[in-house]
Design a protein around this motif. Structure first.
Motif, mmCIF file in Angstrom:
data_model
loop_
_atom_site.group_PDB
_atom_site.id
_atom_site.type_symbol
_atom_site.label_atom_id
_atom_site.label_comp_id
_atom_site.label_asym_id
_atom_site.label_seq_id
_atom_site.Cartn_x
_atom_site.Cartn_y
_atom_site.Cartn_z
ATOM 1 N N ILE A 347 30.920 30.084 6.497
ATOM 2 C CA ILE A 347 31.663 29.250 7.446
ATOM 3 C C ILE A 347 33.066 28.954 6.830
ATOM 4 C CG2 ILE A 347 32.197 27.516 8.847
ATOM 5 C CD1 ILE A 347 29.170 27.095 9.286
ATOM 6 N N PRO A 348 34.043 29.417 7.210
ATOM 7 C CA PRO A 348 35.283 28.757 6.562
ATOM 8 C C PRO A 348 35.653 27.284 6.811
ATOM 9 C CG PRO A 348 36.011 29.945 8.531
ATOM 10 C CD PRO A 348 34.555 29.906 8.515
ATOM 11 N N ASP A 349 35.908 26.621 5.963
ATOM 12 C CA ASP A 349 36.612 25.255 5.818
ATOM 13 C C ASP A 349 38.020 25.377 5.602
ATOM 14 O OD1 ASP A 349 35.389 22.082 6.030
ATOM 15 O OD2 ASP A 349 37.063 22.378 4.709
ATOM 16 N N PRO A 350 38.950 24.576 6.381
ATOM 17 C CA PRO A 350 40.128 24.558 6.200
ATOM 18 C C PRO A 350 40.790 24.110 4.936
ATOM 19 C CG PRO A 350 39.711 23.215 7.953
ATOM 20 C CD PRO A 350 38.554 23.915 7.630
ATOM 21 N N TYR A 351 40.138 23.340 4.365
ATOM 22 C CA TYR A 351 40.492 22.385 3.275
ATOM 23 C C TYR A 351 39.864 22.941 1.774
ATOM 24 C CZ TYR A 351 42.287 19.096 6.559
ATOM 25 O OH TYR A 351 42.928 18.914 7.663
ATOM 26 N N LEU A 352 38.997 23.808 1.900
ATOM 27 C CA LEU A 352 38.582 24.472 0.568
ATOM 28 C C LEU A 352 39.689 25.205 -0.061
ATOM 29 C CD1 LEU A 352 34.935 25.673 0.981
ATOM 30 C CD2 LEU A 352 35.809 23.769 -0.231
ATOM 31 N N ALA A 353 39.771 24.964 -1.475
ATOM 32 C CA ALA A 353 40.839 25.887 -2.324
ATOM 33 C C ALA A 353 40.462 27.362 -2.196
ATOM 34 C CB ALA A 353 40.783 25.367 -3.629
ATOM 35 N N PRO A 354 41.525 28.273 -2.366
ATOM 36 C CA PRO A 354 41.201 29.661 -2.213
ATOM 37 C C PRO A 354 40.587 29.975 -3.559
ATOM 38 C CG PRO A 354 43.517 29.312 -1.499
ATOM 39 C CD PRO A 354 42.734 27.825 -1.792
ATOM 40 N N GLY A 355 39.560 30.990 -3.800
ATOM 41 C CA GLY A 355 39.040 31.480 -4.810
ATOM 42 C C GLY A 355 37.694 30.609 -5.132
ATOM 43 N N GLU A 356 37.471 29.595 -4.270
ATOM 44 C CA GLU A 356 36.279 28.868 -4.435
ATOM 45 C C GLU A 356 35.339 28.961 -2.931
ATOM 46 O OE1 GLU A 356 37.165 25.140 -5.425
ATOM 47 O OE2 GLU A 356 37.876 25.403 -7.389
ATOM 48 N N ALA A 357 34.098 28.793 -3.365
ATOM 49 C CA ALA A 357 32.899 29.153 -2.417
ATOM 50 C C ALA A 357 31.727 27.920 -2.789
ATOM 51 C CB ALA A 357 32.560 30.216 -2.049
ATOM 52 N N TYR A 358 31.175 27.309 -1.756
ATOM 53 C CA TYR A 358 30.273 26.550 -2.251
ATOM 54 C C TYR A 358 28.933 26.759 -1.333
ATOM 55 C CZ TYR A 358 33.395 23.650 -4.652
ATOM 56 O OH TYR A 358 34.287 23.208 -5.698
ATOM 57 N N GLY A 359 27.719 27.192 -1.727
ATOM 58 C CA GLY A 359 26.530 27.514 -1.021
ATOM 59 C C GLY A 359 25.296 26.319 -1.410
ATOM 60 N N GLY A 360 24.658 26.093 -0.341
ATOM 61 C CA GLY A 360 23.241 25.461 -0.340
ATOM 62 C C GLY A 360 22.894 25.059 0.787
ATOM 63 N N PRO A 361 21.856 23.962 0.904
ATOM 64 C CA PRO A 361 21.117 23.932 1.941
ATOM 65 C C PRO A 361 21.841 22.541 2.855
ATOM 66 C CG PRO A 361 20.210 22.613 -0.013
ATOM 67 C CD PRO A 361 21.438 23.656 -0.516
ATOM 68 N N PHE A 362 23.119 22.931 3.251
ATOM 69 C CA PHE A 362 23.882 22.002 3.951
ATOM 70 C C PHE A 362 23.398 21.654 5.230
ATOM 71 C CE2 PHE A 362 27.115 23.911 1.057
ATOM 72 C CZ PHE A 362 28.139 22.971 0.534
ATOM 73 N N GLN A 363 22.418 22.239 5.997
ATOM 74 C CA GLN A 363 21.904 22.063 7.196
ATOM 75 C C GLN A 363 20.566 21.588 7.098
ATOM 76 O OE1 GLN A 363 23.013 24.831 10.393
ATOM 77 N NE2 GLN A 363 23.896 26.117 8.805
ATOM 78 N N ASN A 364 20.152 21.395 5.772
ATOM 79 C CA ASN A 364 18.572 20.767 5.655
ATOM 80 C C ASN A 364 18.619 19.324 5.614
ATOM 81 O OD1 ASN A 364 16.552 19.810 3.814
ATOM 82 N ND2 ASN A 364 15.776 21.970 4.047
ATOM 83 N N LYS A 365 17.789 18.747 6.458
ATOM 84 C CA LYS A 365 17.549 17.334 6.695
ATOM 85 C C LYS A 365 17.370 16.532 5.276
ATOM 86 C CE LYS A 365 16.652 16.978 11.595
ATOM 87 N NZ LYS A 365 18.087 16.264 11.943
ATOM 88 N N LYS A 366 16.646 17.275 4.313
ATOM 89 C CA LYS A 366 16.684 16.393 3.182
ATOM 90 C C LYS A 366 17.693 16.719 1.919
ATOM 91 C CE LYS A 366 13.311 16.412 -0.783
ATOM 92 N NZ LYS A 366 12.005 16.872 -1.198
ATOM 93 N N TRP A 367 18.091 17.658 2.132
ATOM 94 C CA TRP A 367 19.227 18.017 1.153
ATOM 95 C C TRP A 367 20.514 17.883 1.327
ATOM 96 C CZ3 TRP A 367 16.834 17.920 -3.339
ATOM 97 C CH2 TRP A 367 15.333 18.367 -3.454
ATOM 98 N N ARG A 368 21.131 17.836 2.775
ATOM 99 C CA ARG A 368 22.310 17.814 3.266
ATOM 100 C C ARG A 368 23.266 16.905 2.582
ATOM 101 N NH1 ARG A 368 22.669 16.247 9.533
ATOM 102 N NH2 ARG A 368 21.140 14.552 9.530
ATOM 103 N N PRO A 369 24.541 16.945 2.605
ATOM 104 C CA PRO A 369 25.551 15.711 2.262
ATOM 105 C C PRO A 369 25.219 14.674 3.019
ATOM 106 C CG PRO A 369 26.543 17.765 2.137
ATOM 107 C CD PRO A 369 25.205 18.038 2.575
ATOM 108 N N ARG A 370 25.490 13.368 2.461
ATOM 109 C CA ARG A 370 25.598 12.172 3.239
ATOM 110 C C ARG A 370 26.767 11.544 3.300
ATOM 111 N NH1 ARG A 370 19.800 10.054 0.883
ATOM 112 N NH2 ARG A 370 18.284 11.523 1.792
ATOM 113 N N LEU A 371 27.102 11.083 4.260
ATOM 114 C CA LEU A 371 28.418 10.101 4.446
ATOM 115 C C LEU A 371 27.878 8.651 4.569
ATOM 116 C CD1 LEU A 371 31.465 10.743 3.965
ATOM 117 C CD2 LEU A 371 31.603 11.116 6.404
ATOM 118 N N LEU A 372 27.944 8.087 3.598
ATOM 119 C CA LEU A 372 27.280 6.641 3.510
ATOM 120 C C LEU A 372 28.548 5.962 3.859
ATOM 121 C CD1 LEU A 372 25.669 6.842 0.111
ATOM 122 C CD2 LEU A 372 24.700 7.291 2.250
#
Length: 427
Positions: A347-372
């Protein structure tokens, strides 16, 4: 009274019940990275810090000889057993003001209650959405508020990578330094205002001469005013005034972060892969393959808009799929990537820097990022005194203003489940 008393009551109820609909009703403008975050209310401990347990892999305490397994589990060395460490995370704040001149209040006098409600909430909604947009921008960053690095300066502005011009809306106030997380702000924190941004060339036109205002002709790191400490922060995480996003949490170079020295431990920094010489689709497959070798599954890979364009040259359009992200099921388009662990979505994100990518369990309820967030909601109407508006005097004119606020921080409790790819093709 210019405003119907019932309208004021209705406004309070509106933001109490419908705020998340206001923030996310326009879907894709949310940004997919922000949409993936679990929005979680958390107490700071009397205004101190968020406490989040570090989540790592299972540990190395296993052996044919039980005495050795016992020794590994008991010696306290890193990696012996699942960590008992914790992130002590400093919260940051954002405020967004809405205001009405007295003449504007008088202009709606006599309108029907529903018309008054629409006029007032339109202005207030925009204030709440400004915070949403800032969160969407910052969830991809390191936490120092950097917008871009200049490639050239002139007497009327400066040039950045065209991919970053979406970070320079007209009216934004800018400050500059010669580094991201050290050194003071230049020109005694002097601000310049964005007048225009050219997405084709990357030229940002500002309200003054950056060379003289910031007293530097060097390469500049550009920040929004108020989003970076004016003094030299010297890399001190506790002095951040912006969200620590994925580039901060998934940072294989290591260093100390929120009280923990992460250097050399990919379970605390995330994994890294250099994609030099690979095309875009090969780079994404290499990310998934490397994490497979560690038994870690990627369900999502986020790439820049630049990589998305290049990927379209490599992939058949039939591989585009719809994916609903996060608790609010916001729909985005992505490519379906076959991996050894099954399919992952790119999936493209409009604010990611060109030349970089991040992969992981972004949709996993245990491991996904949290916005506290420490307020009752992600974004809150600042009316603790019971007043949605306060009367203020500005140069003799009467105004009625209020504000929304966010106080919180982003957290990835287990960075070792993620990978950062660098040096993807940019053309």
């Amino acid at each position: 009274m210019a405003i119907d008393p019932g309208v004021l009551t209705q406004i309070t109820e509106h933001y109490d019940k419908d705020l998340y609909q206001i923030l996310f009703e326009d879907g894709k403008e949310t940004s997919p990275l922000l949409a993936c975050c679990e929005v979680k209310a958390e107490k700071e401990g009397l205004g101190r810090k968020f406490i989040q347990r570090v989540t790592t892999f299972e540990g190395a305490a296993v052996a044919a000889d039980p005495s050795i397994a016992d020794a590994i589990a008991a010696d306290g060395a890193a990696g012996g057993r699942p960590t008992r460490q914790r992130w002590e995370i400093n919260a940051v704040s954002m405020d967004s003001t809405f205001k009405f001149d007295r003449e504007e209040i008088l202009a709606i006098e006599g309108m029907r209650a529903d018309e008054q409600f629409d006029v007032i909430t339109e202005e207030m909604d925009m204030a709440a959405l400004r915070i949403r947009n800032m969160l969407a921008e910052q969830v991809s960053g390191k936490g120092w508020g950097k917008l871009a690095v200049t490639t050239a300066q002139s007497t009327t502005g400066f040039t950045v990578n065209p991919a970053f011009t979406n970070r320079f809306p007209v009216g934004a106030r800018l400050v500059a330094s010669v580094s991201e997380d050290t050194d003071v702000l230049l020109g005694s924190s002097a601000q310049l205002r964005v007048i225009a941004a050219d997405p084709a060339t990357g030229v940002i036109t500002v309200s003054g001469n950056p060379v003289t205002t910031w007293a530097s002709s060097a390469v500049l790191y550009i920040f929004r005013a108020g989003m970076r400490l004016s003094l030299d922060p010297n890399g001190d995480e506790s002095l951040k005034t912006s969200l620590t996003g994925v580039a901060g949490w998934i940072n294989p170079t290591g260093g100390t972060m929120f009280g923990i020295n992460r250097t050399g431990d990919p379970n605390l920094t995330g994994f890294a892969i250099d994609c030099t010489g690979l095309d875009t689709s090969q780079a994404l497959s290499a990310m998934a393959d490397q994490m497979f070798s560690y038994g870690r599954k990627l369900d999502t890979i986020f790439i820049s808009g630049t990589s998305w364009k290049l990927l379209q040259n490599d992939y058949d359009a039939s591989k585009v799929v719809k994916v609903d992200l996060g608790d609010y099921k916001i729909g985005f388009d992505g490519y379906k990537l076959a991996t050894v662990f099954g399919s992952a979505v790119v999936i493209p994100d409009p604010y990611l820097a060109p030349g970089e990518a991040y992969g992981g369990p972004f949709q996993n309820k245990k491991w996904r990022p949290r916005l506290l967030h420490s307020g009752a909601k992600l974004v809150n109407l600042d009316n603790f005194d019971g007043k949605d508006f306060e009367r203020v005097t500005t140069s003799g004119a009467r105004q009625f203003k209020g504000q929304f606020f966010f106080r919180g921080q982003m957290c990835i409790a287990g960075p070792g489940m993620y990978i950062k790819a660098s040096n993807l093709p940019t053309s």
